[in-house]
Design a protein around this motif. Sequence first.
Motif, PDB file in Angstrom:
ATOM      1  N   GLU A 196       0.832  -1.147  -0.013  1.00  0.00           N
ATOM      2  CA  GLU A 196       0.021  -0.148   0.093  1.00  0.00           C
ATOM      3  C   GLU A 196       0.830   1.066   0.273  1.00  0.00           C
ATOM      4  O   GLU A 196       0.578   2.184   0.611  1.00  0.00           O
ATOM      5  N   SER A 216      -1.245  -4.934   4.604  1.00  0.00           N
ATOM      6  CA  SER A 216      -2.496  -5.599   4.305  1.00  0.00           C
ATOM      7  C   SER A 216      -2.270  -6.957   3.685  1.00  0.00           C
ATOM      8  O   SER A 216      -1.183  -7.161   3.188  1.00  0.00           O
ATOM      9  N   GLN A 218      -3.199  -7.926   1.013  1.00  0.00           N
ATOM     10  CA  GLN A 218      -3.451  -7.698  -0.345  1.00  0.00           C
ATOM     11  C   GLN A 218      -2.690  -8.738  -1.349  1.00  0.00           C
ATOM     12  O   GLN A 218      -3.260  -9.416  -1.963  1.00  0.00           O
ATOM     13  N   ARG A 240       0.228   0.086  10.006  1.00  0.00           N
ATOM     14  CA  ARG A 240       0.356   1.202   9.253  1.00  0.00           C
ATOM     15  C   ARG A 240       1.119   2.202  10.283  1.00  0.00           C
ATOM     16  O   ARG A 240       0.573   2.658  11.187  1.00  0.00           O
ATOM     17  N   ARG A 248     -10.616   7.837  13.459  1.00  0.00           N
ATOM     18  CA  ARG A 248     -10.751   6.706  12.968  1.00  0.00           C
ATOM     19  C   ARG A 248      -9.361   6.090  12.286  1.00  0.00           C
ATOM     20  O   ARG A 248      -9.737   5.085  11.551  1.00  0.00           O
ATOM     21  N   HIS A 249      -8.323   6.603  12.914  1.00  0.00           N
ATOM     22  CA  HIS A 249      -6.973   5.788  12.365  1.00  0.00           C
ATOM     23  C   HIS A 249      -6.270   5.406  13.521  1.00  0.00           C
ATOM     24  O   HIS A 249      -6.174   5.807  14.650  1.00  0.00           O
ATOM     25  N   TYR A 369      -2.039  -2.655  -8.105  1.00  0.00           N
ATOM     26  CA  TYR A 369      -2.681  -3.562  -8.286  1.00  0.00           C
ATOM     27  C   TYR A 369      -3.829  -3.534  -8.881  1.00  0.00           C
ATOM     28  O   TYR A 369      -4.661  -4.283  -9.094  1.00  0.00           O
ATOM     29  N   THR A 398     -14.265   0.744   3.279  1.00  0.00           N
ATOM     30  CA  THR A 398     -13.793  -0.140   2.513  1.00  0.00           C
ATOM     31  C   THR A 398     -12.819   0.576   1.350  1.00  0.00           C
ATOM     32  O   THR A 398     -13.300   1.409   0.902  1.00  0.00           O
ATOM     33  N   SER A 399     -11.865  -0.117   0.983  1.00  0.00           N
ATOM     34  CA  SER A 399     -11.285   0.002  -0.385  1.00  0.00           C
ATOM     35  C   SER A 399     -11.293  -1.203  -1.277  1.00  0.00           C
ATOM     36  O   SER A 399     -11.056  -2.387  -0.506  1.00  0.00           O
ATOM     37  N   ARG A 403      -8.699  -6.265  -9.972  1.00  0.00           N
ATOM     38  CA  ARG A 403      -7.178  -6.400  -9.968  1.00  0.00           C
ATOM     39  C   ARG A 403      -6.555  -6.436 -11.447  1.00  0.00           C
ATOM     40  O   ARG A 403      -7.109  -6.810 -12.189  1.00  0.00           O
ATOM     41  N   TRP A 441     -11.758  -6.816  -1.748  1.00  0.00           N
ATOM     42  CA  TRP A 441     -11.811  -5.360  -0.963  1.00  0.00           C
ATOM     43  C   TRP A 441     -11.292  -5.725   0.230  1.00  0.00           C
ATOM     44  O   TRP A 441     -11.039  -6.895   0.681  1.00  0.00           O
ATOM     45  N   GLY A 442     -10.941  -4.567   1.240  1.00  0.00           N
ATOM     46  CA  GLY A 442     -10.513  -4.816   2.649  1.00  0.00           C
ATOM     47  C   GLY A 442     -11.364  -3.643   3.329  1.00  0.00           C
ATOM     48  O   GLY A 442     -11.497  -2.563   2.987  1.00  0.00           O
ATOM     49  N   GLY A 444     -12.533  -2.090   6.949  1.00  0.00           N
ATOM     50  CA  GLY A 444     -11.917  -1.833   8.368  1.00  0.00           C
ATOM     51  C   GLY A 444     -12.668  -1.890   9.346  1.00  0.00           C
ATOM     52  O   GLY A 444     -14.074  -1.502   9.517  1.00  0.00           O
ATOM     53  N   ARG A 447     -14.156   0.504  11.928  1.00  0.00           N
ATOM     54  CA  ARG A 447     -15.247   1.526  11.216  1.00  0.00           C
ATOM     55  C   ARG A 447     -16.684   1.155  11.081  1.00  0.00           C
ATOM     56  O   ARG A 447     -17.519   2.059  11.387  1.00  0.00           O
TER      57      ARG A 447
HETATM   58  P1  AMO Z   1      -7.003   0.609   2.342  1.00  0.00           P
HETATM   59  O1  AMO Z   1      -5.362   0.923   2.567  1.00  0.00           O
HETATM   60  O2  AMO Z   1      -7.858   1.681   1.887  1.00  0.00           O
HETATM   61  O3  AMO Z   1      -7.304  -0.494   1.357  1.00  0.00           O
HETATM   62  O4  AMO Z   1      -7.576  -0.165   3.505  1.00  0.00           O
HETATM   63  C1  AMO Z   1      -8.893  -0.711   3.612  1.00  0.00           C
HETATM   64  C2  AMO Z   1      -9.713  -0.260   4.850  1.00  0.00           C
HETATM   65  O5  AMO Z   1      -9.032  -0.321   6.148  1.00  0.00           O
HETATM   66  C3  AMO Z   1      -9.449   0.601   7.045  1.00  0.00           C
HETATM   67  N1  AMO Z   1      -8.073   1.094   7.464  1.00  0.00           N
HETATM   68  C4  AMO Z   1      -7.792   1.647   8.623  1.00  0.00           C
HETATM   69  N2  AMO Z   1      -8.642   1.496   9.872  1.00  0.00           N
HETATM   70  C5  AMO Z   1      -8.140   1.896  11.188  1.00  0.00           C
HETATM   71  N3  AMO Z   1      -6.915   2.811  10.946  1.00  0.00           N
HETATM   72  C6  AMO Z   1      -6.403   2.783   9.841  1.00  0.00           C
HETATM   73  N4  AMO Z   1      -4.957   3.587   9.933  1.00  0.00           N
HETATM   74  C7  AMO Z   1      -6.616   2.470   8.667  1.00  0.00           C
HETATM   75  N5  AMO Z   1      -6.193   2.298   7.301  1.00  0.00           N
HETATM   76  C8  AMO Z   1      -7.197   1.794   6.516  1.00  0.00           C
HETATM   77  C9  AMO Z   1     -10.314   1.622   6.220  1.00  0.00           C
HETATM   78  C10 AMO Z   1     -10.055   1.289   5.004  1.00  0.00           C
HETATM   79  O6  AMO Z   1     -11.226   1.314   4.087  1.00  0.00           O
HETATM   80  N6  AMO Z   1      -5.404  -3.486   0.000  1.00  0.00           N
HETATM   81  C11 AMO Z   1      -6.296  -2.694  -0.141  1.00  0.00           C
HETATM   82  C12 AMO Z   1      -7.765  -3.252   0.101  1.00  0.00           C
HETATM   83  C13 AMO Z   1      -8.197  -3.799  -1.050  1.00  0.00           C
HETATM   84  O7  AMO Z   1      -8.266  -3.414  -2.237  1.00  0.00           O
HETATM   85  O8  AMO Z   1      -8.629  -4.972  -1.146  1.00  0.00           O
HETATM   86  C14 AMO Z   1      -6.377  -1.821   1.347  1.00  0.00           C
HETATM   87  O9  AMO Z   1      -5.693  -2.063   2.413  1.00  0.00           O
HETATM   88  O10 AMO Z   1     -11.774   1.166   6.755  1.00  0.00           O
END
Ligand code: AMO
Length: 473
Positions: A196, A216, A218, A240, A248-249, A369, A398-399, A403, A441-442, A444, A447
Amino acid sequence: MSMTGRDGRDWEPTHYRTHTLGEVRDQGAQMIGHEVTVAGYAETVRGRGAICFLMLRDGTGYLQAFLKKDNMDEDTFDAMQGSSRESTIQVTGIVAQKRPPKVAEGEPEPPAEYEVNVTSGQILALAETPLPVGVSDDVNVGLDVRLDNRHLDLRRAHVNAMFQLRGNVLQYGRDHLITEGFNEMNSPKIIASASEGGTNLFPMKYFETDAYLSQSPQLYKQLAVLGGLERVFEVGPAFRAENHDTYRHLNEFISFDIEGAWMNDEDVMCVQERMIHHIWSQVAANDQNLIDIINEYRESQGDEAITVEVPSLPFPRIPYCDAIEIVKSGGGKIEWGDDIESHHCDLIAAKYPGFHFLPRWPMSMKPFYIFHDETEKGSTGGQLSRGFDLNYGRDEMTSGGQREHRFEVLEQNLRNMDLNPAEFTFYTDGFRYGAPPHAGWGLGVARLLMVLTGAGNVREVVLFPRDRNRVTP
Ligand code: AMO
């Protein structure tokens, strides 16, 4: 004989108890005159002289233990009468109906209540005083003190309910994905390269070489799918090294991921909304007791009660290009190719307050990716991708995306993003010998729990959060 545990599930009796407190409370009528052994935390200890009322609490509820000096060993009686709140106590005694309270003439009789007339028992562990965080009384302490003492904070009914709910939500999510043919996998958390972006990795020493904590799953969930597992999911930690200090982080969070072969972005958005729909439906059907406990606390604090409204399907899809227009028409400053920041999301949320997908982001905004869609251009001619986000109100949940499965394009994406393909061969090699189109997708987890529980901060729904200023407890 099994006993009734939390949520009415069966628990086997253990060395320390024959029954749960909730069981005696609910089935006391059939137990009158029988001996039981129960255990719990001392919520209150009242009574003087030769009698003592001990209100015990376990994960299933409360029960009064009635102690009389004449009926038991004197030293045990004295010790229990002198015990501090939150001490853990085991008692053995006979189940009896409590004397009903006096009711005014014409008033209905209250339902029968039960207690245990204690004949023996022991203090298992005495609690120190004073307690740094009140459990049964509402002591106003800040989040930091609560987190420093999470072991006690968790004994508070509404906090405990939140974490029971969290466990149930994860289970409902798993259950749903299993019915859609997904298989649970586990990816390594010690990794050699970023998925990421390279700036927010936690480095670590791995024997003679350098390694990192995984951001991730991923790249590994993709490799599993390329290897023929077809549909996988994982619930696991992601790390991270971000400096963000927001509601939220966190620097460690639980990511709920899926990946599926022969699927595109729209297919996995459908999986996501069906899973969320299932989670909300299950919570509405099974967990109202937990929601009530949370609401009791919220109302005591003057906060609005939460209701579990099962979202209707499909969730709205607002392609990136349209989202930009909504932001602009709401007076926000944004250009095609910019990230959609929280203050922009507020403008979108004014129109779409619930769950909504934001598909088709510019390729330049998405990781290497993500599928590079040469056939589609944005309003300014910029290249679009098959990446999407799911937001609830202003917050990203979510993101995900389809791919890139074409080896040459993947290598080019890496180079376009100033990454060195040589560092990713462990991953790109998986694409050399035929690769199915795939997507995932991934999500959180914390959240999503914030949305469900109305928590204003992810730390409320993470047992032991890790942030810029906290690595303990
Ligand atoms: P991304 O980096 O957007 O995507 O992370 C996916 C989801 O994880 C949560 N998230 C967090 N929650 C709390 N603290 C953080 N620092 C944090 N960072 C992210 C969010 C976010 O939407 N590999 C891709 C996913 C994919 O494409 O499958 C990824 O990691 O809710």
